[in-house]
Design a protein around this motif. Structure first.
Motif, PDB file in Angstrom:
ATOM      1  N   GLY A   1       0.858  -1.186  -0.005  1.00 20.40           N
ATOM      2  CA  GLY A   1      -0.106   0.226   0.014  1.00 20.40           C
ATOM      3  C   GLY A   1       0.935   1.283   0.258  1.00 20.40           C
ATOM      4  O   GLY A   1       0.455   2.065  -0.314  1.00 20.40           O
TER       5      GLY A   1
ATOM      6  N   GLU B   1      -7.953  -6.304  -1.955  1.00 22.17           N
ATOM      7  CA  GLU B   1      -7.674  -5.635  -0.422  1.00 22.17           C
ATOM      8  C   GLU B   1      -9.370  -4.846   0.063  1.00 22.17           C
ATOM      9  O   GLU B   1     -10.168  -4.788  -0.723  1.00 22.17           O
ATOM     10  N   LYS B   2      -8.690  -4.900   0.772  1.00 22.05           N
ATOM     11  CA  LYS B   2     -10.002  -4.810   1.586  1.00 22.05           C
ATOM     12  C   LYS B   2      -9.995  -3.003   2.661  1.00 22.05           C
ATOM     13  O   LYS B   2     -11.196  -2.165   3.065  1.00 22.05           O
ATOM     14  N   THR B   3      -9.041  -2.875   2.563  1.00 28.23           N
ATOM     15  CA  THR B   3      -8.341  -1.262   3.624  1.00 28.23           C
ATOM     16  C   THR B   3      -8.864  -0.234   2.678  1.00 28.23           C
ATOM     17  O   THR B   3      -8.061  -0.162   0.971  1.00 28.23           O
TER      18      THR B   3
ATOM     19  N   TRP C   1      -7.700   3.264   2.054  1.00 31.78           N
ATOM     20  CA  TRP C   1      -6.937   4.071   1.714  1.00 31.78           C
ATOM     21  C   TRP C   1      -6.452   3.845   0.708  1.00 31.78           C
ATOM     22  O   TRP C   1      -5.868   3.974  -0.242  1.00 31.78           O
TER      23      TRP C   1
ATOM     24  N   LYS D   1      -6.892   0.672  -1.587  1.00 30.24           N
ATOM     25  CA  LYS D   1      -7.969   0.648  -2.314  1.00 30.24           C
ATOM     26  C   LYS D   1      -8.177   1.655  -3.054  1.00 30.24           C
ATOM     27  O   LYS D   1      -8.098   2.055  -4.109  1.00 30.24           O
TER      28      LYS D   1
END
Length: 104
Positions: free
Chosen positions: A58, A83-85, A87, A89
């Motif tokens: 990231g 991706e789950k987070t 920022w 993403k």
């Protein structure tokens, strides 16, 4: 930043820390410094390698965006799918959009 031997030494120390896996998430703040060394072409390659690191990808994408470098699109697409987070993403999408791969 002016280029001199001290900056080269500093970059080598930063890269040593970033590549030492035992520091795990503590390496994040050092990755965020890499855009300051934009005059060194190998920085982009280092960031490309960091896309493979689960703790740092990231931050690597964020640095690629700061450097306006948009070439690792296939890897970034695969990262975005899982991706789950929030920022991270957003950074992944921003990179793909700027690369010309319109991604919604």
């Amino acid at each position: 930043m002016k280029k001199n031997n001290r900056n080269d030494l500093l970059l080598q120390e930063i890269l040593t820390i970033v590549q030492t896996k035992k520091y795990r998430k503590g390496r994040e703040s050092f990755v965020m410094l890499l855009h300051y060394f934009s005059d060194i072409p190998s920085i982009v390659n280092v960031l490309g390698i960091l896309l493979e690191d689960n703790d740092l990808y990231g931050f690597a994408v964020k640095e690629l965006n700061k450097l306006k470098f948009y070439r690792y699109t296939e890897k970034i697409k695969s990262l975005l799918e899982n991706e789950k987070t929030g920022w991270i993403k957003r950074e992944l999408k921003r990179n793909l959009q700027n690369a010309g791969c319109i991604y919604e």
